[in-house]
Design a protein around this motif. Structure first.
Motif, PDB file in Angstrom:
ATOM      1  N   ILE A 112     -12.093   4.405   8.746  1.00 51.66           N
ATOM      2  CA  ILE A 112     -12.656   5.541   9.494  1.00 51.66           C
ATOM      3  C   ILE A 112     -11.539   6.453   9.966  1.00 51.66           C
ATOM      4  O   ILE A 112     -11.607   7.681   9.829  1.00 51.66           O
ATOM      5  CB  ILE A 112     -13.484   5.048  10.698  1.00 51.66           C
ATOM      6  N   VAL A 113     -10.490   5.854  10.533  1.00 55.20           N
ATOM      7  CA  VAL A 113      -9.358   6.639  11.031  1.00 55.20           C
ATOM      8  C   VAL A 113      -8.676   7.381   9.889  1.00 55.20           C
ATOM      9  O   VAL A 113      -8.330   8.566  10.020  1.00 55.20           O
ATOM     10  CB  VAL A 113      -8.347   5.728  11.760  1.00 55.20           C
ATOM     11  N   TYR A 114      -8.477   6.711   8.761  1.00 56.15           N
ATOM     12  CA  TYR A 114      -7.846   7.364   7.612  1.00 56.15           C
ATOM     13  C   TYR A 114      -8.659   8.567   7.139  1.00 56.15           C
ATOM     14  O   TYR A 114      -8.110   9.623   6.817  1.00 56.15           O
ATOM     15  CB  TYR A 114      -7.706   6.366   6.456  1.00 56.15           C
ATOM     16  N   GLN A 115      -9.970   8.406   7.089  1.00 58.90           N
ATOM     17  CA  GLN A 115     -10.834   9.514   6.664  1.00 58.90           C
ATOM     18  C   GLN A 115     -10.724  10.683   7.630  1.00 58.90           C
ATOM     19  O   GLN A 115     -10.681  11.844   7.211  1.00 58.90           O
ATOM     20  CB  GLN A 115     -12.282   9.031   6.566  1.00 58.90           C
ATOM     21  N   GLN A 116     -10.681  10.381   8.906  1.00 59.39           N
ATOM     22  CA  GLN A 116     -10.566  11.429   9.919  1.00 59.39           C
ATOM     23  C   GLN A 116      -9.235  12.174   9.809  1.00 59.39           C
ATOM     24  O   GLN A 116      -9.189  13.409   9.850  1.00 59.39           O
ATOM     25  CB  GLN A 116     -10.708  10.824  11.318  1.00 59.39           C
ATOM     26  N   LEU A 117      -8.151  11.439   9.658  1.00 58.94           N
ATOM     27  CA  LEU A 117      -6.834  12.066   9.593  1.00 58.94           C
ATOM     28  C   LEU A 117      -6.622  12.807   8.279  1.00 58.94           C
ATOM     29  O   LEU A 117      -5.870  13.775   8.215  1.00 58.94           O
ATOM     30  CB  LEU A 117      -5.736  11.011   9.781  1.00 58.94           C
ATOM     31  N   ALA A 118      -7.269  12.336   7.217  1.00 63.50           N
ATOM     32  CA  ALA A 118      -7.148  13.022   5.930  1.00 63.50           C
ATOM     33  C   ALA A 118      -7.797  14.395   5.988  1.00 63.50           C
ATOM     34  O   ALA A 118      -7.376  15.328   5.300  1.00 63.50           O
ATOM     35  CB  ALA A 118      -7.785  12.186   4.822  1.00 63.50           C
ATOM     36  N   ALA A 119      -8.829  14.534   6.824  1.00 61.58           N
ATOM     37  CA  ALA A 119      -9.529  15.819   6.951  1.00 61.58           C
ATOM     38  C   ALA A 119      -8.730  16.786   7.800  1.00 61.58           C
ATOM     39  O   ALA A 119      -8.605  17.969   7.473  1.00 61.58           O
ATOM     40  CB  ALA A 119     -10.916  15.604   7.555  1.00 61.58           C
ATOM     41  N   SER A 120      -8.160  16.311   8.902  1.00 65.04           N
ATOM     42  CA  SER A 120      -7.377  17.160   9.796  1.00 65.04           C
ATOM     43  C   SER A 120      -6.721  16.287  10.863  1.00 65.04           C
ATOM     44  O   SER A 120      -7.109  15.141  11.060  1.00 65.04           O
ATOM     45  CB  SER A 120      -8.258  18.222  10.475  1.00 65.04           C
ATOM     46  N   ALA A 121      -5.732  16.862  11.536  1.00 64.51           N
ATOM     47  CA  ALA A 121      -5.072  16.136  12.621  1.00 64.51           C
ATOM     48  C   ALA A 121      -6.084  15.827  13.722  1.00 64.51           C
ATOM     49  O   ALA A 121      -7.004  16.595  13.969  1.00 64.51           O
ATOM     50  CB  ALA A 121      -3.926  16.967  13.183  1.00 64.51           C
TER      51      ALA A 121
END
Length: 226
Positions: A68-77
């Motif tokens: 979940i965290v990786y998906q969030q950070l991949a989209a934007s900071a």
């Protein structure tokens, strides 16, 4: 969606995670348990199996949270607060979320101080928000006050004034009839309101709008005699 310059903020970009990602990929192994080579009783064996199951469940939850965290950070900071909320919304326990986010901070994937610095630079440039508006935006993202103040120190009174002028100039059109008093007053009210929505003080907004509208009115008047 927030957008940041990847060259200036590489830690948020998946291609730059490198060792940090490798470290987190191994993190779920910390939750795995191992049973004793021999058990003194069936009760001990049942307890061990129950513990193993619990550890396996934690490991699976940790892996799910990490994705979940990786998906969030991949989209934007993202800030720690934003990630905490997302993990909570997805049903991740507070224990797992806390452990994961501490690891993310340790390897540089989450850094609220850097986020605040880049957010101020990028948002001030793109949206030309005032410092008070930027402060409000960062506060809603869970940034600590000291980080907000440090980030806002990048912006001076002169920067804010120039941004307000730029915003007003973009709204003024040669076709506007500034020779008509009522029309001129209506235009000025709209421009002052626009700056207010961007977080500029009323005194600065009135000063900038009056100056820029008068400048264009004088230009229109000179042009009418040519």
């Amino acid at each position: 969606m927030e957008s940041f310059d990847e060259e200036n903020y590489p830690s948020w970009h998946p291609a730059a995670w490198g060792a940090a990602e490798e470290d987190l990929l191994k993190s779920s192994q910390d939750f795995s348990g191992s049973s004793s080579a021999s058990q003194s009783s069936w009760g001990d064996q049942d307890a061990s199996e129950s513990k193993e199951l619990s550890e396996e469940q934690k490991a699976r939850e940790f892996t799910h949270a990490k994705n979940i965290v990786y998906q969030q950070l991949a989209a934007s900071a993202k800030t720690r607060f934003q990630l905490e909320k997302k993990l909570s919304d997805k049903g991740i326990s507070a224990e797992i979320a806390e452990d994961l986010l501490q690891r993310c901070e340790a390897v540089g994937l989450v850094n609220d101080e850097e986020y605040a610095q880049m957010y101020v630079r990028t948002t001030a440039n793109m949206k030309k928000l005032s410092r008070s508006a930027l402060h409000r935006e960062l506060k809603t993202r869970g940034i600590r006050e000291e980080y907000i103040e440090q980030a806002l120190a990048q912006r001076s009174d002169s920067d804010e004034y120039e941004d307000a002028v730029s915003l007003v100039q973009k709204k003024l059109r040669p076709s506007m009839n500034l020779s008509d008093y009522r029309e001129k007053e209506k235009i000025m009210r709209r421009l002052v309101s626009m700056l207010g929505r961007k977080g500029y003080s009323s005194s600065l907004a009135f000063s900038v709008v009056r100056s820029e509208v008068e400048r264009m009115a004088e230009h229109q008047e000179r042009s009418s005699y040519e």
